[in-house]
Enzyme design. Sequence first.
Site, short mmCIF file in Angstrom:
data_model
loop_
_atom_site.label_atom_id
_atom_site.label_comp_id
_atom_site.label_asym_id
_atom_site.label_seq_id
_atom_site.Cartn_x
_atom_site.Cartn_y
_atom_site.Cartn_z
N GLN A 74 0.84 -1.19 0.00
CA GLN A 74 0.00 0.00 0.00
C GLN A 74 0.88 1.24 0.00
O GLN A 74 1.76 1.39 0.84
CB GLN A 74 -0.89 0.00 1.25
CG GLN A 74 -1.61 1.32 1.45
CD GLN A 74 -3.09 1.18 1.70
OE1 GLN A 74 -3.58 0.08 1.91
NE2 GLN A 74 -3.79 2.28 1.65
N GLY A 75 0.64 2.11 -0.98
CA GLY A 75 1.40 3.34 -1.04
C GLY A 75 0.49 4.51 -0.74
O GLY A 75 -0.65 4.33 -0.33
N ARG B 28 -3.05 0.92 -4.04
CA ARG B 28 -2.81 -0.38 -3.41
C ARG B 28 -2.40 -1.34 -4.51
O ARG B 28 -2.88 -1.24 -5.63
CB ARG B 28 -4.11 -0.89 -2.78
CG ARG B 28 -4.45 -0.27 -1.44
CD ARG B 28 -5.68 -0.93 -0.87
NE ARG B 28 -6.90 -0.42 -1.47
CZ ARG B 28 -7.66 0.54 -0.96
NH1 ARG B 28 -7.30 1.13 0.17
NH2 ARG B 28 -8.76 0.93 -1.56
N ASP C 51 9.28 10.00 -10.92
CA ASP C 51 9.45 9.45 -9.58
C ASP C 51 10.57 8.41 -9.61
O ASP C 51 10.39 7.27 -9.21
CB ASP C 51 8.13 8.82 -9.11
CG ASP C 51 8.15 8.43 -7.64
OD1 ASP C 51 7.29 7.63 -7.24
OD2 ASP C 51 9.04 8.90 -6.90
#
Lengths: 299, 180
Positions: A83-84, A88, A206
């Site tokens: 989970q971020g 998820r 990212d």
Amino acid sequence: MEEIPAQASKGESGDSRVASLFDFHVSAASSKTAEIPTVAELIDTQAKSACALGGLASCSEGEGSSTDGGGRLRHPGFVLFMQGAEARLYRGTFLGRPVVMKERFSKKYRHPRLDEKLTTKRTQGEARTAARARKAGIPTPCIYFVNYQNNCIYMEDMQLATTSRDYIMAVQSAGGGDSFQALQPIMDKIGQILATLHDADIIHGDLTTSNIMLKQDKTMSEPEVVLIDFGLSSVSQLNEDKGVDLYVLEKAFLSTHPNTETLFRVILKSYSKQSRKAKDVIKKLDEVRLRGRKRTMVG
Amino acid sequence: MSAGTMELNTTLDLYPDTTVTMALFSQVTNGAEIRRKITDGTIAAAVINAQMICDPFQVLVAVNKAVHLDKLDRKKTKTVFGEILFNLSPGNNILAAYQKFGVQDAKSQDLLLVLLNDPQGQQLEQVYSIIQGTRIPLESLRDIVDEQKIIKLFKIPDAERKVGRLVDVVVCRMATKDAG
């Protein structure tokens, strides 16, 4: 540690990766001659410890609320494993293939209509950019299905892969002086892939070592670099944006992996060699570095 | 699985009450008649130009998306079978999709049949009686497929071909078609 771990968790690194790493540390400490693992060996070790943890993972209730209000499983047959901040991750089977399903969930603090638009936009953007990256020859998991109703992306589960984060850590803890030798070819490949990415005017957005994966199965003589998590990606020709992309990686790299300045330089060298536009991008990177936190704009 | 799978019977993981049946026919001679019967509704199936299919997975992905949109009543085409053909195509032109992936204007062609919700095989029996061709195992798809045609239609650059198998490249294109 300040913001970088948060950034890392924005992607998909999380508890289960650290757990598997501790397993490896234990086994490394107990062996008398700690040998530097190859990528294939690390993947194998992680797969074995994942099997051991598998019993815990199959309990889908609890963290991340993978059930709806009534307690029924929202995604039957899928098992939550990460989970971020934004999404998820689940594992499951889709049309006979093992898949990872990324579910972007709504943020309740947002206005509902805005939230809906934003979440869909992010999902769409991720799918679009991943497709664009593949067209440019960047290895990234194959997307099988995108459900725009609930913002779920079903993609290829690369079972024989590890993050470069895990690999760098494993090599450093085992190798001592020889780490550089072992990691240099990997850094070289990473530089090449990033150059290809930027030459296609794609900004990952990212870049961390958790989002750069290493894949190696029995048919491959060398590990392959695979990029994941295009959730914050965009398209831009600007050298500034590419420079920032590299800067983000540099920051994430150096804070997650201490004493790796020389390793990172290998990435930049390989990037420069591969990319035609590298010179200007590196120039921008230098400028961005000067602009960074706690830097005086003097001189 | 035996050496030759004459038909594939599976359910969709996300829609477990939907069964999918696939069967492959070679040297079909009555293409025009089949096309007519699809238009008038006698045949309720997706009849696909087998040359354009490199793997049953490619078709299953198209079926999954078609059923998904059908349940949401968000299909671009009129029927779920038309939607399957549309999903197989790289573009947004429905007619072009039918022309490239549907029954061809040819004296003899290989066709892949896709039926939904036919666990007892009744629909298959019915369509089987109409198609004038030979039933062959699904594995033969790899001998029938025209990879160059697929690469040309999807405009797949060499760089992308190296990323994975052809079926993966095509499936990813299909899945991200409406992402913009």
